[in-house]
Scaffold this active site. Structure first.
Site, short mmCIF file in Angstrom:
data_model
loop_
_atom_site.label_atom_id
_atom_site.label_comp_id
_atom_site.label_asym_id
_atom_site.label_seq_id
_atom_site.Cartn_x
_atom_site.Cartn_y
_atom_site.Cartn_z
N GLY A 1 0.84 -1.18 0.00
CA GLY A 1 0.00 0.00 0.00
C GLY A 1 0.89 1.25 0.00
CB SER B 1 4.51 -3.15 -3.05
OG SER B 1 4.20 -1.97 -3.74
CD1 TRP B 2 3.52 0.03 3.18
CD2 TRP B 2 4.83 1.74 2.54
NE1 TRP B 2 3.82 0.75 4.30
CE2 TRP B 2 4.61 1.82 3.94
CE3 TRP B 2 5.62 2.70 1.93
CZ2 TRP B 2 5.16 2.83 4.72
CZ3 TRP B 2 6.16 3.71 2.71
CH2 TRP B 2 5.94 3.77 4.08
CG ASP C 1 6.98 -3.96 -10.46
OD1 ASP C 1 6.12 -3.07 -10.62
OD2 ASP C 1 7.26 -4.45 -9.35
CG HIS D 1 3.91 -4.34 -8.25
ND1 HIS D 1 5.15 -3.93 -7.76
CD2 HIS D 1 3.02 -4.06 -7.25
CE1 HIS D 1 5.01 -3.43 -6.55
NE2 HIS D 1 3.73 -3.50 -6.20
#
Length: 323
Positions: free
Chosen positions: A43, A110-111, A265, A293
């Site tokens: 996120g 990711s985050w 990605d 991704h």
């Protein structure tokens, strides 16, 4: 291809009160005396789900999943109050202490890779190993690529829909324009902005179009938390100093790490992973062809399962499984 492990139920769940007004949703599954691993979701604002537990052998790992401030089942939902990277790093320490864990493995995508790096650099003595996917360094150029200009040229049709919500006079700063709508008083405007923001991300998350992924990203409750919290973080430069994560890599250079990144990605381009790998002697970089991704893409899911097996063998000195 390695299959994900079967779906399992948690053996314990916790409502962990941190700094008011936040209460974090936490659950534990797998082996109670196993190798502790914490799943750090993306996120920010994404939350965990049943799939989050399935990358780990439940006979080996003590699997901890939790929802960060404002995300998933944590409360208050989509809250931006007292919600910064420093707060999330502190929450991980509160969680580790609450569960009586001395050291653990960090698993983030990711985050989640951003937060894992920030936490490890703040508390290197608490980290045994790291498995990171879809590396996101949160540099200005990384945010500009996806939310201003870059990915917009790869997916101009999707971008057109994302951009259409914003008047032309405001399009020079798309994050700022969305932030005003996502934090305004008009709840209908908030939800329209949240779904447009999240649809853009969901459409770009996979190499091959996936209606299932887009539907998940645009589900109203999830979309509101992700869009509000992501936009809040990105307009504030992720509450990080310029190039902080690469600058502070010497603090964790000794920690073993496995980096998994899709070659195509479009949300977090591969140069994020290459830059991190070059600054991390203890890391192994796996570039997954035919992948974007999402952790749900077959090549990435396979590499992540193998990475959790490899990390367990390394840390527990287990005999490799027979092929």
């Amino acid at each position: 291809m390695q299959l994900l492990y079967p779906s399992i139920k948690p053996y314990a769940r916790h409502d962990l009160a941190v700094e008011p007004p936040h209460v974090l949703y936490v659950d534990e599954s797998g082996r109670e005396d196993g190798l502790p691993v914490v799943f750090i979701h993306g996120g920010p604002g994404g939350g965990c789900d049943e799939l989050s537990r399935r990358f780990f052998d439940p006979s080996v790992y003590r699997i901890i999943t939790y929802d960060q401030r404002g995300a998933g089942r944590s409360t208050p939902h989509a809250s931006l109050e007292n919600n910064t990277t420093a707060h999330l790093v502190a929450d991980l320490e509160v969680l580790r202490q609450h569960l009586g864990i001395d050291q653990w493995v960090l698993f983030g995508g990711s985050w989640g890779s951003t937060l894992a790096l920030a936490y490890a650099q703040a508390h290197p003595q608490r980290v045994m190993g790291m498995i990171l996917r879809g590396i996101f360094l949160c540099r200005d150029e990384d945010i500009h690529w996806f939310y201003q200009q870059g990915a917009s040229r790869i997916f101009p049709d999707y971008w057109e829909e994302y951009e259409s919500l914003i008047p032309e006079a405001e399009r020079g700063d798309m994050v700022g324009a969305y932030y005003r709508r996502l934090t305004g008083d008009d709840e209908i405007c908030q939800m329209h902005a949240a779904r447009a923001w999240s649809a853009w991300e969901g459409r770009c998350a996979t190499l091959r179009p996936s209606a299932q992924v887009v539907d998940r990203f645009t589900e109203c409750r999830r979309a509101l938390a992700m869009a509000r919290i992501e936009c809040h973080y990105f307009i504030h430069k992720a509450f990080l100093e310029p190039n902080q994560l690469l600058r502070d890599m010497p603090k964790i250079a000794h920690i073993p790490g496995i980096l998994v990144h899709g070659r195509y990605d479009m949300i977090c381009p591969l140069d994020n992973a290459l830059a991190l790998h070059r600054n991390w002697p203890g890391s192994e970089l796996q570039i997954i062809r035919d992948a974007g991704h999402s952790a749900g893409e077959p090549g990435i899911a396979d590499a992540l399962v193998r990475a959790t097996q490899s990390m367990a063998q390394r840390l527990l000195k287990l005999a490799p499984e027979a092929e």
